[in-house]
Design an enzyme around this catalytic site. Structure first.
Site, PDB file in Angstrom:
ATOM      1  N   ASP A 112      36.068  16.508  54.978  1.00  0.00           N
ATOM      2  CA  ASP A 112      37.416  17.092  54.944  1.00  0.00           C
ATOM      3  C   ASP A 112      37.827  18.137  53.775  1.00  0.00           C
ATOM      4  OD1 ASP A 112      40.140  17.892  55.916  1.00  0.00           O
ATOM      5  OD2 ASP A 112      39.918  16.135  57.501  1.00  0.00           O
ATOM      6  N   TRP A 148      56.134  47.371  51.399  1.00  0.00           N
ATOM      7  CA  TRP A 148      55.847  46.066  51.060  1.00  0.00           C
ATOM      8  C   TRP A 148      55.752  45.834  49.711  1.00  0.00           C
ATOM      9  CZ3 TRP A 148      51.247  43.648  49.348  1.00  0.00           C
ATOM     10  CH2 TRP A 148      50.381  44.490  48.377  1.00  0.00           C
ATOM     11  N   SER A 176      50.076  29.749  49.950  1.00  0.00           N
ATOM     12  CA  SER A 176      48.791  30.385  49.481  1.00  0.00           C
ATOM     13  C   SER A 176      48.409  29.495  48.262  1.00  0.00           C
ATOM     14  CB  SER A 176      48.886  31.630  49.100  1.00  0.00           C
ATOM     15  OG  SER A 176      49.166  32.400  50.294  1.00  0.00           O
ATOM     16  N   HIS A 259      46.631  43.924  42.658  1.00  0.00           N
ATOM     17  CA  HIS A 259      45.275  44.385  43.019  1.00  0.00           C
ATOM     18  C   HIS A 259      44.275  43.250  43.134  1.00  0.00           C
ATOM     19  CE1 HIS A 259      42.545  47.564  43.237  1.00  0.00           C
ATOM     20  NE2 HIS A 259      41.822  46.662  42.602  1.00  0.00           N
ATOM     21  N   TYR A 263      41.652  42.139  46.300  1.00  0.00           N
ATOM     22  CA  TYR A 263      40.215  41.230  46.618  1.00  0.00           C
ATOM     23  C   TYR A 263      40.569  39.952  47.112  1.00  0.00           C
ATOM     24  CZ  TYR A 263      38.976  45.261  43.758  1.00  0.00           C
ATOM     25  OH  TYR A 263      38.906  46.538  43.284  1.00  0.00           O
ATOM     26  N   SER A 274      27.875  38.424  54.028  1.00  0.00           N
ATOM     27  CA  SER A 274      26.537  38.048  53.421  1.00  0.00           C
ATOM     28  C   SER A 274      25.936  36.640  53.929  1.00  0.00           C
ATOM     29  CB  SER A 274      26.937  37.364  51.899  1.00  0.00           C
ATOM     30  OG  SER A 274      27.538  38.321  51.127  1.00  0.00           O
ATOM     31  N   HIS A 308      46.127  51.625  38.062  1.00  0.00           N
ATOM     32  CA  HIS A 308      45.496  52.736  38.869  1.00  0.00           C
ATOM     33  C   HIS A 308      46.690  52.985  40.128  1.00  0.00           C
ATOM     34  CE1 HIS A 308      42.648  49.895  41.163  1.00  0.00           C
ATOM     35  NE2 HIS A 308      43.673  50.006  41.774  1.00  0.00           N
ATOM     36  N   HIS A 309      47.126  51.847  40.614  1.00  0.00           N
ATOM     37  CA  HIS A 309      48.415  52.080  41.591  1.00  0.00           C
ATOM     38  C   HIS A 309      49.469  52.943  41.061  1.00  0.00           C
ATOM     39  CE1 HIS A 309      46.488  49.213  44.408  1.00  0.00           C
ATOM     40  NE2 HIS A 309      46.105  48.451  43.160  1.00  0.00           N
ATOM     41  N   THR A 334      30.428  46.611  43.405  1.00  0.00           N
ATOM     42  CA  THR A 334      30.707  46.794  44.629  1.00  0.00           C
ATOM     43  C   THR A 334      29.405  47.525  45.082  1.00  0.00           C
ATOM     44  OG1 THR A 334      32.702  47.013  44.098  1.00  0.00           O
ATOM     45  CG2 THR A 334      32.221  47.495  46.404  1.00  0.00           C
ATOM     46  N   ARG A 456      52.856  59.663  52.469  1.00  0.00           N
ATOM     47  CA  ARG A 456      52.980  58.551  53.400  1.00  0.00           C
ATOM     48  C   ARG A 456      54.458  58.007  53.653  1.00  0.00           C
ATOM     49  NH1 ARG A 456      51.176  53.538  49.226  1.00  0.00           N
ATOM     50  NH2 ARG A 456      51.345  52.292  51.132  1.00  0.00           N
TER      51      ARG A 456
END
Lengths: 533, 298
Positions: A112, A148, A176, A259, A263, A274, A308-309, A334, A456
């Site tokens: 378990d 969001w 989480s 970020h 992922y 995979s 980068h956002h 990637t 957007r």
């Protein structure tokens, strides 16, 4: 991974009666069984998928034609905001947690999850979280509508929905973190004898890395939204320039979480693909070690690319350079993954059952999302792409035909193991082809809209954008309606169908411990640990 | 599609009549980024096309192998699976090649980035302040300042169920009452900030987009080399009417700019005279010195 179960199934069956599930609704409320909890997560995420999807259809219906036809602009903003929150935290993440619950113990030969009561608690917290979030839609002033990302100062203009949304995020985050701790402890402590880390199936591997990402960033997000809460109610000015605070600070904190969060949604999908591509190629995964290291590097890089956002917030030149270069680096691991999946198919013996179809669509369409991601990494060009439909197209490509298709693939892959029945392959093929066609009709034109200059998060647009928006909306309704096939196929499979063999798929034979237990998997498996050679 | 063709043709002729041709108004089924009218926007366009082609070439190569595998190595065709699990040479090659491509991309990208951030030597400076939901333009050193809001025709047509055909509105949602006016071939430095929430000042034809953040003054620059009207929008969610605060810039010849500026100043002085009187009255009545300061500052 050659694995064998030294103790037969009989051992698992011995205790069957005394440890069977409780009867009725209590079973689902009080269960600590990883399979039950996995099912709960999956059902929950499916419901959220349809709730969030309905919101997406409200958005696409309003955007079908220029002019405001259906909703108030504020409600439109609520829809984009809550659609995203639900899809990210309510649909994609819980679906992968559900798969982890079901499959990680089966893949590593554990009886378990390591912390079964916490497992139950983390699921029901999630239900509480999303009840709060959905309740917030009915508060005076309307639901959360600041996107969001919850950027201040705008988010501080939210009405009574504000504290509900923040607490919803706190609860979902706590859930989480508990889930992640459980997964790490399970993988670290309950692997069957002989299953070294580098013998673990890829799905388990990707989840191990995902769980570390979760533990690292969810508290950061919790901190960020807590500061929003005190800015709103307790007169702090963390993010208010007028009080010496900094609105951009929030964005840095948010994306330091945000970020890796991306992922967190895609790494388990990598793991799923995979698993599936080798099975239906009847060949071992190409470059297993490289896959593990590539996943780990992506996990590491995810912590140093966040800004980068935010190329347009007015960062210093050196900052922009750093985040441009680190972001471009992600293309390397990637790329390794995509090449390895391709090499796995090379000289294989391929068949195209529904899980493979979804995995292949993932392979092509996720790669397209990867390309647009690479384009956006180029900071000067991102000044044009930023906050347009180009980015909307990009992240939907990696999240819908990326993460969501991988989750669908996983369900079609393991469903016969869970239920003991084969599902209606013909219908599943229909589900696949309709999804694959409409998802492209829905999202590909959004690249064009973004490049043509459509921002957007706007409820109405200039007439020059009318044509592609109409195409995209048609795709959206086609895609949304096609998804109704999915619960139908699943429910039909749960109720009955041809008996599935233990390894279900020809190529799954000798392909991991989960295929050595009977179909359906008994309520308790691996009460005596198998030995992995 | 004939409908759209007709619509496009209609729009083309209408705008041609108006002499000032602006690209966005009629470009239906647009696929690609526009080149724009500044050195920076063209460089950005060049980079965009470069990285796009790099992606296309890689995509063709990778997708060909995938499609070939799917077509060839089928069980139904009697394919027997090979047993290889890795190939060090191949793995090194497909790690190194992307690195080389990325470095090759990074160099021109970095060069353009440096240029974008170089706001020195500007001919003039304009401050743009974002409000919910309009822009204020402030010509620094010129004592000219005004608000720029969505044009009335668009504003009426965009109400929910307004019953107005939006196709009948010229430049629907991309028209303002008072556009920004700048001279052609001059390096214009924009200072971008906001008064309430975060906005974003964006004109695609200038290749530039910067967040307008309360408490921050961001910079960008452009040098438009073609006379015309250029349209953009707020590009950061800023609340209910985020979609309804366009940015319109008229690029005009220097002489036209000079006379426009003069007329703005004249109008401002005419308006300021009675305002100053009112302020003086307020001061004497309420001993409110700050009012005077504010009036003088304006």
């Amino acid at each position: 991974m050659s694995a064998s179960q030294t103790h037969g199934h009989a051992a698992a069956h011995d205790h069957h009666d005394e440890h069977g599930p409780a009867k009725g609704i209590l079973r689902w409320l009080t269960t600590t069984n990883h399979k039950d909890i996995g099912t709960l997560y999956l059902v929950f995420s499916l419901i959220m998928f349809f709730v969030g999807g309905t919101m997406a259809l409200v958005i696409r219906a309003e955007l079908f034609m220029p002019g405001m036809q259906l909703v108030d602009p504020q409600f439109f903003n609520t829809m984009t905001t809550v659609h995203a929150l639900i899809m990210v935290f309510g649909a994609v993440m819980p679906a992968t947690v559900g798969l982890a619950n079901w499959m990680i113990p089966l893949q590593i030969g554990a009886p378990d999850m390591a912390l079964p009561r916490m497992n139950n608690f983390s699921f029901w917290l999630l239900v509480a979280a999303f009840s709060l979030l959905i309740l917030s839609l009915f508060m005076p002033g309307g639901g959360p509508a600041a996107g969001w990302t919850l950027y201040p100062p705008l988010v501080l203009q939210t009405g009574d929905a504000f504290p509900l949304a923040i607490f919803a995020i706190h609860l979902a985050g706590a859930s989480s973190i508990m889930g992640a701790i459980n997964i790490i402890v399970t993988i670290m402590n309950l692997r069957a004898p002989g299953m070294t880390l580098l013998k673990m199936p890829m799905f388990t591997w990707t989840w191990l890395i995902t769980a570390y990402l979760l533990i690292a960033v969810m508290p950061v997000f919790a901190g960020a939204v807590t500061m929003l809460l005190t800015d709103h109610f307790f007169h702090t000015t963390f993010f208010a320039a007028a009080g010496g605070g900094d609105p951009v600070l929030y964005q840095h904190i948010f994306w330091f979480f945000g970020h890796p969060e991306v992922y967190i949604m895609i790494l388990p999908a990598f793991g799923i693909v995979s698993e599936i591509i080798p099975t239906f190629s009847r060949k071992k995964l190409f470059g297993y070690d490289a896959m593990v290291y590539a996943t780990a590097s992506i996990g590491f890089l995810s912590f140093i690319v966040w800004a980068h956002h935010m190329f347009t917030v007015g960062m210093p030149l050196a900052g922009q350079m750093f985040f441009m270069l680190s972001t471009m680096l992600i293309a390397v691991p990637t790329g390794v993954k995509v090449f390895n999946w391709t090499a796995t198919m090379w000289k294989g013996s391929l068949t195209f059952e529904p899980p493979m179809l979804f995995a292949l669509a993932f392979l092509f369409l996720f790669t397209i999302g990867g390309f647009s991601g690479l384009m956006m990494a180029i900071a000067p060009v991102d000044f044009q792409y930023h906050d347009t439909y180009f980015i909307v197209a990009h992240f939907h490509y990696v999240l819908v035909p990326g993460a969501v298709f991988a989750i669908m693939a996983a369900v079609y892959y393991w469903l016969p193991k869970w239920t003991g029945h084969l599902y209606d392959i013909k219908l599943a093929n229909w589900h696949f082809w309709l999804s694959a066609i409409f998802v492209n009709l829905l999202f590909f034109p959004q690249h064009f809209l973004g490049l043509a200059g459509m921002p957007r998060r706007i409820p109405d647009y200039s007439t020059q954008f009318a044509d592609w928006n109409m195409v995209s909306s048609i795709g959206a309704f086609g895609f949304g309606l096609s998804q109704l096939l999915f619960p139908y196929i699943v429910v039909k499979c749960v109720r009955g169908g041809a008996r599935a063999s233990d390894h279900v798929w020809e190529g799954a034979y000798n392909h991991g411990l989960e295929w050595t237990v009977p179909s359906p998997a008994p309520y308790h498996t691996f009460e005596v640990a198998p030995v992995v050679k | 599609m004939p409908m759209n063709m007709k619509r496009a043709l209609g729009a083309i002729s209408a705008t041609a009549l108006a002499a000032l041709w602006s690209v966005p108004a009629a470009a239906a089924w647009t696929l690609n980024l526009r080149e724009g009218v500044t050195e920076l926007s063209r460089e950005i366009y060049g980079l965009h096309m470069l990285i796009l082609w790099v992606c296309v070439v890689i995509a063709v190569a990778v997708f060909s192998v995938m499609i070939y595998s799917i077509a060839t190595f089928r069980k139904s065709k009697g394919a027997v699976p090979a047993t290889f699990e890795h190939n060090t040479r191949a793995e090194i090659i497909w790690t190194v090649i992307p690195v080389v491509i990325l470095v090759a991309m990074a160099v021109p990208a970095a060069r353009t980035l440096v240029k974008i951030e170089d706001t020195r030597g500007a001919d003039m400076t304009i401050k743009a302040t974002g409000y919910q939901w309009k822009w204020q333009y402030n010509y620094i050193d010129e004592d000219v300042s005004y608000f720029s809001t969505l044009a009335q025709a668009s504003n009426e047509a965009r109400q929910v169920n307004a019953g107005i055909d939006v196709h009948s509105v010229d430049n629907y949602l991309l028209e303002v009452d008072n556009p920004l006016v700048v001279p052609v071939n001059k390096k214009v430095r924009m200072l971008v900030t906001a008064a309430d929430v975060i906005h974003n000042w964006w004109v695609p034809d200038f290749g530039m987009k910067k967040d307008a953040i309360p408490g921050y003054i961001n910079e960008l620059w452009f040098r438009a080399d073609k006379v015309g009207t250029y349209r953009g929008q707020c590009a950061e969610l800023c609340g209910r009417d985020h979609g309804f605060m366009p940015v319109v810039v008229r690029v005009v010849e220097q002489a036209e700019y000079d006379s426009w500026l003069a007329s703005q100043k004249a109008a401002r002085q005419a308006a300021a005279a009675p305002a100053a009187q009112t302020a003086a009255v307020t001061t004497t009545n309420a001993l409110e010195t700050t009012t005077v300061l504010v009036a003088n500052a304006e």
